[in-house]
Design an enzyme around this catalytic site. Sequence first.
Site, PDB file in Angstrom:
ATOM      1  N   SER A 104     -10.624  -0.524   6.161  1.00  0.00           N
ATOM      2  CA  SER A 104      -9.798  -0.251   4.986  1.00  0.00           C
ATOM      3  C   SER A 104      -9.099  -1.471   4.413  1.00  0.00           C
ATOM      4  CB  SER A 104      -8.760   0.826   5.302  1.00  0.00           C
ATOM      5  OG  SER A 104      -9.385   2.077   5.434  1.00  0.00           O
ATOM      6  N   SER A 129      -9.360   2.225   2.435  1.00  0.00           N
ATOM      7  CA  SER A 129      -8.295   2.925   1.749  1.00  0.00           C
ATOM      8  C   SER A 129      -7.260   2.006   1.107  1.00  0.00           C
ATOM      9  CB  SER A 129      -7.583   3.863   2.725  1.00  0.00           C
ATOM     10  OG  SER A 129      -6.998   3.137   3.805  1.00  0.00           O
ATOM     11  N   LYS A 175       0.831  -1.201   0.000  1.00  0.00           N
ATOM     12  CA  LYS A 175       0.000   0.000   0.000  1.00  0.00           C
ATOM     13  C   LYS A 175       0.871   1.257   0.000  1.00  0.00           C
ATOM     14  CE  LYS A 175      -3.961   1.887   2.600  1.00  0.00           C
ATOM     15  NZ  LYS A 175      -4.881   1.635   3.740  1.00  0.00           N
TER      16      LYS A 175
END
Length: 483
Positions: free
Chosen positions: A177, A153, A78
């Site tokens: 997320s 996210s 990420k």
Amino acid sequence: MDWNFQAAGELAAALRAGEVTSVELTDEAIACIERDDKTINAICVPDFDRARAAARGADQARDRGEDRPLLGIPVTVKESYNIAGLPTTWGMPQYRDYVPAEDAVQVSRLKAAGAVVLGKTNVPLGLQDLQSFNEIYGTTNNPWDQDRTSGGSSGGSAAALASGFGALSIGSDIGGSLRTPAHFCGVYAHKPTLGLVANRGMVPPAAPALPVDLDLAVVGPMARTARDLTLLLDVMAGPDPLTLGVAHDLTLPPARHQRLSDFRVLVLDEHPLLPTGSAVRAGVNRVADALVDGGAHVVRRTPLLPDLAEAATLYTQLLFSGSVARFPVEAYEQLRTRAAGLSADDQSLAAARWRGMVFSHRDWIEANDRRELHRHGWRQLFAEFDAVVCPITPTPAFPHDHNLDLLERRIDIDGVEYPFFDQLVWAGLATMPGLPATAVPAGLSSEGLPVGVQILGPMFEDRTPLRLAELLEQTIGGFQPPN
């Protein structure tokens, strides 16, 4: 053979058997990204040259007789994790040129385990959305329907996995997320018990990478199979070597059971503050039916369940109190004025958001005391049950919505609109008390969109929901590539 959609465990076995090299796996993954990511936009920061070098090094290490858990396996990370030499922006334009000098602790653990990092995956602005789009890197599309979000996210990571861009990824979770993108894209994710996995270096750009104990937030693994989640969690788990790691070693207890028929499971599909959409309810029921067919003891109601409405309110207050902690004084005063104007009778989640944004320290301590009562309630529940199965969000992936005022957005649940952030009630069920939760694919909706559920387990017994996820994967199936 097309290796791009193979599980990490299968790739590891093939590498050990000499059926494929890491260089071959890496080249094939890069070719897939270069071919398909133009429409998905999951990989926002490619690192292909260093990936190829790492793959060559992995093959040489294997030739020397080395064998590490992820040796030679292509993965993604990420964007919010620091990787030395690559930008870390969190999607914030003012930091588009910020490049950290040191890897996050989890990136170091991936590399130590032999993983080949292909690059970084896209995120929303400041990680504060259930979608993944920002001014720097654009929008990540859902591989199942490009008009819909991949989630946030960790949406770039979920979309990458669903598209065959690497076998594993690492993300983070405070408002679902990890779990929401997995649910939207048809992959697996695990939100670890709060504090189980060190987070140093998963930090906003330009902030010092310190070993901070975060409230609510965790980092965790994402994969295309449940067993791969366990493989990656074993690499990630453990205290920070700068703090608790000085004196503590981690030993996770084994799963409570190995057979489906031995599990005692509470199944939930209704929340007092928000309806569950028909597609998600059907997914929960598919899982419940599979549990019953497998001989598990399944219950739909129990007086042991902590109050879901109070839990959602507590979670909302704690989440939003942290989200505005660094707001400018002028903006904070405006929030105080708005909160002061609320009616005392207004107990909606919207009111909880406004009140949480202006919590005093006294307010936070009171909320935290109530959280401890909820944690004790969960301990009592998990003395009678091994796991809880419930939704992740009330709907499958929704169409892209780029309204920058998130408080004005709405979520459509079977034709009725609700405040956008109300859908966090299910994510908060595990986040507020710090429980582990595993996101599991549960089939497709009538529109052909993935639907997932989450399996909650007792604190620090992460192997229990992970094992149940494996058993469900064997029973109802798991990841399938997008059509």
